[in-house]
Design a protein around this motif. Sequence first.
Motif, PDB file in Angstrom:
ATOM      1  N   MET A   1     -47.363 -21.958   8.010  1.00  0.00           N
ATOM      2  CA  MET A   1     -47.406 -20.903   9.038  1.00  0.00           C
ATOM      3  C   MET A   1     -45.996 -20.348   9.265  1.00  0.00           C
ATOM      4  O   MET A   1     -45.052 -21.108   9.434  1.00  0.00           O
ATOM      5  N   ASP A   2     -45.914 -19.001   9.277  1.00  0.00           N
ATOM      6  CA  ASP A   2     -44.628 -18.371   9.571  1.00  0.00           C
ATOM      7  C   ASP A   2     -44.412 -18.423  11.069  1.00  0.00           C
ATOM      8  O   ASP A   2     -45.226 -17.920  11.829  1.00  0.00           O
ATOM      9  N   MET A   3     -43.306 -19.009  11.480  1.00  0.00           N
ATOM     10  CA  MET A   3     -43.130 -19.166  12.915  1.00  0.00           C
ATOM     11  C   MET A   3     -42.123 -18.161  13.453  1.00  0.00           C
ATOM     12  O   MET A   3     -41.171 -17.801  12.782  1.00  0.00           O
ATOM     13  N   ASP A   4     -42.393 -17.718  14.684  1.00  0.00           N
ATOM     14  CA  ASP A   4     -41.525 -16.785  15.387  1.00  0.00           C
ATOM     15  C   ASP A   4     -40.340 -17.622  15.915  1.00  0.00           C
ATOM     16  O   ASP A   4     -40.479 -18.367  16.869  1.00  0.00           O
TER      17      ASP A   4
ATOM     18  N   MET B   1     -49.079 -23.686  23.437  1.00  0.00           N
ATOM     19  CA  MET B   1     -49.546 -25.070  23.270  1.00  0.00           C
ATOM     20  C   MET B   1     -50.514 -25.208  22.084  1.00  0.00           C
ATOM     21  O   MET B   1     -50.372 -26.114  21.255  1.00  0.00           O
ATOM     22  N   ALA B   2     -51.478 -24.289  22.000  1.00  0.00           N
ATOM     23  CA  ALA B   2     -52.495 -24.385  20.941  1.00  0.00           C
ATOM     24  C   ALA B   2     -51.842 -24.310  19.562  1.00  0.00           C
ATOM     25  O   ALA B   2     -52.192 -25.074  18.650  1.00  0.00           O
ATOM     26  N   GLU B   3     -50.894 -23.400  19.408  1.00  0.00           N
ATOM     27  CA  GLU B   3     -50.206 -23.253  18.112  1.00  0.00           C
ATOM     28  C   GLU B   3     -49.385 -24.501  17.784  1.00  0.00           C
ATOM     29  O   GLU B   3     -49.378 -24.961  16.644  1.00  0.00           O
ATOM     30  N   ALA B   4     -48.693 -25.022  18.792  1.00  0.00           N
ATOM     31  CA  ALA B   4     -47.868 -26.216  18.567  1.00  0.00           C
ATOM     32  C   ALA B   4     -48.748 -27.363  18.059  1.00  0.00           C
ATOM     33  O   ALA B   4     -48.385 -28.069  17.098  1.00  0.00           O
ATOM     34  N   LEU B   5     -49.914 -27.516  18.663  1.00  0.00           N
ATOM     35  CA  LEU B   5     -50.818 -28.607  18.259  1.00  0.00           C
ATOM     36  C   LEU B   5     -51.315 -28.396  16.826  1.00  0.00           C
ATOM     37  O   LEU B   5     -51.400 -29.343  16.038  1.00  0.00           O
ATOM     38  N   GLN B   6     -51.621 -27.157  16.522  1.00  0.00           N
ATOM     39  CA  GLN B   6     -52.112 -26.818  15.175  1.00  0.00           C
ATOM     40  C   GLN B   6     -51.035 -27.109  14.117  1.00  0.00           C
ATOM     41  O   GLN B   6     -51.318 -27.665  13.058  1.00  0.00           O
ATOM     42  N   ILE B   7     -49.801 -26.746  14.445  1.00  0.00           N
ATOM     43  CA  ILE B   7     -48.684 -26.974  13.517  1.00  0.00           C
ATOM     44  C   ILE B   7     -48.489 -28.484  13.306  1.00  0.00           C
ATOM     45  O   ILE B   7     -48.328 -28.958  12.177  1.00  0.00           O
ATOM     46  N   MET B   8     -48.542 -29.227  14.380  1.00  0.00           N
ATOM     47  CA  MET B   8     -48.350 -30.683  14.284  1.00  0.00           C
ATOM     48  C   MET B   8     -49.475 -31.328  13.476  1.00  0.00           C
ATOM     49  O   MET B   8     -49.244 -32.254  12.693  1.00  0.00           O
TER      50      MET B   8
ATOM     51  N   ASP C   1     -38.481 -29.448  12.381  1.00  0.00           N
ATOM     52  CA  ASP C   1     -39.628 -28.714  11.843  1.00  0.00           C
ATOM     53  C   ASP C   1     -40.340 -27.892  12.913  1.00  0.00           C
ATOM     54  O   ASP C   1     -40.910 -26.853  12.628  1.00  0.00           O
ATOM     55  N   LEU C   2     -40.314 -28.408  14.150  1.00  0.00           N
ATOM     56  CA  LEU C   2     -40.907 -27.661  15.261  1.00  0.00           C
ATOM     57  C   LEU C   2     -40.086 -27.952  16.518  1.00  0.00           C
ATOM     58  O   LEU C   2     -39.830 -29.113  16.838  1.00  0.00           O
ATOM     59  N   VAL C   3     -39.654 -26.864  17.178  1.00  0.00           N
ATOM     60  CA  VAL C   3     -38.891 -27.015  18.430  1.00  0.00           C
ATOM     61  C   VAL C   3     -39.609 -26.190  19.491  1.00  0.00           C
ATOM     62  O   VAL C   3     -39.642 -24.957  19.400  1.00  0.00           O
ATOM     63  N   VAL C   4     -40.227 -26.855  20.453  1.00  0.00           N
ATOM     64  CA  VAL C   4     -40.988 -26.100  21.456  1.00  0.00           C
ATOM     65  C   VAL C   4     -40.138 -25.862  22.702  1.00  0.00           C
ATOM     66  O   VAL C   4     -39.308 -26.697  23.060  1.00  0.00           O
ATOM     67  N   PRO C   5     -40.323 -24.691  23.332  1.00  0.00           N
ATOM     68  CA  PRO C   5     -39.543 -24.392  24.546  1.00  0.00           C
ATOM     69  C   PRO C   5     -40.108 -25.131  25.752  1.00  0.00           C
ATOM     70  O   PRO C   5     -41.126 -24.750  26.307  1.00  0.00           O
ATOM     71  N   ASP C   6     -39.453 -26.225  26.092  1.00  0.00           N
ATOM     72  CA  ASP C   6     -39.847 -27.008  27.260  1.00  0.00           C
ATOM     73  C   ASP C   6     -38.858 -26.585  28.352  1.00  0.00           C
ATOM     74  O   ASP C   6     -37.734 -26.238  28.063  1.00  0.00           O
ATOM     75  N   GLY C   7     -39.274 -26.617  29.576  1.00  0.00           N
ATOM     76  CA  GLY C   7     -38.328 -26.260  30.636  1.00  0.00           C
ATOM     77  C   GLY C   7     -38.362 -24.773  30.904  1.00  0.00           C
ATOM     78  O   GLY C   7     -38.252 -23.956  29.977  1.00  0.00           O
TER      79      GLY C   7
END
Length: 253
Positions: A1-4, A18-25, A62-68
């Motif tokens: 998946m190409d990520m923004d 959230m849904a995308e993050a779970l799918q990527i993981m 590989d995946l960095v989610v914006p927390d905070g």
Amino acid sequence: MDMDTYQILGVKFHNVDMAEALQIMEGFLKEEGSHLVVTVGPEMIMRAQEDPEFKRIVNEADLVVPDGIGVIWAAKRCGIELKERVAGVELIEKFAAVLASKEERPGLFLLGAAPGVSEKTAQKLVERYPGLNIAGTGDGFFKEDETAVANIKSSGAQVVYAALGSPKQEKFVRQHGEQAKIKVGVGVGGSFDVISGLKKRAPQFFVKLHLEWFYRLLCEPSRWRRFLAIPRFMLAVAKQKGEAVRKWEEALQ
Ligand code: UDP
């Protein structure tokens, strides 16, 4: 998946919900090699400014989610509307639900926090997500990394939640993920303390007003020094006058 992909003060993150993050993981489970998932907030972004090794690890994750909420705020100041805040503690609960629902029942190892807390966390997660395969648990105060790595490897776990505090947890996953034979390692900070019930999550009132940090400060005044990272972060963002958050590709030029 190409990520923004974006950078904030030179630190990478992905604009995912959230849904995308779970799918990527979930996708990482099918891929070769070990993947690092980081949940990044203002405190970690400020730490990365002073710790080049940590910055490199986040920027190569590989995946960095914006927390905070600070990240969402900073992006808005730069004219970027991010999809949503992906809170670490919610992400790992939801991913536990994903693991529990999979036919092959991938093993999850819980590493970190004070003795007894990871076991209690495991118990809570299994109660909430029946079918979840807890491959093993261990506290976060081990003397030799090798011991923890050997335990993870022999458990056959495919996923590790590392609750060692940042940057220790991200460094641990990056350094030992391959050797421990895990597919996904997530740095989860103080999440075990929350899930196990050792520490209370902020009441909804504080959450709604985006004042979770203030609630935590009230509960643990000794953390005030760490909270200074938040005004420092806001100042650093303000200084860059709308340039603090940019597309990752632009930052590389
Ligand atoms: N922790 C650990 N080993 C260590 C230091 C910390 O297991 O050497 C645990 C600590 O018990 C807590 C978690 O790491 O459960 C997160 O700590 P902290 O609140 O400092 O980190 P944050 O959530 O702010 O990243």
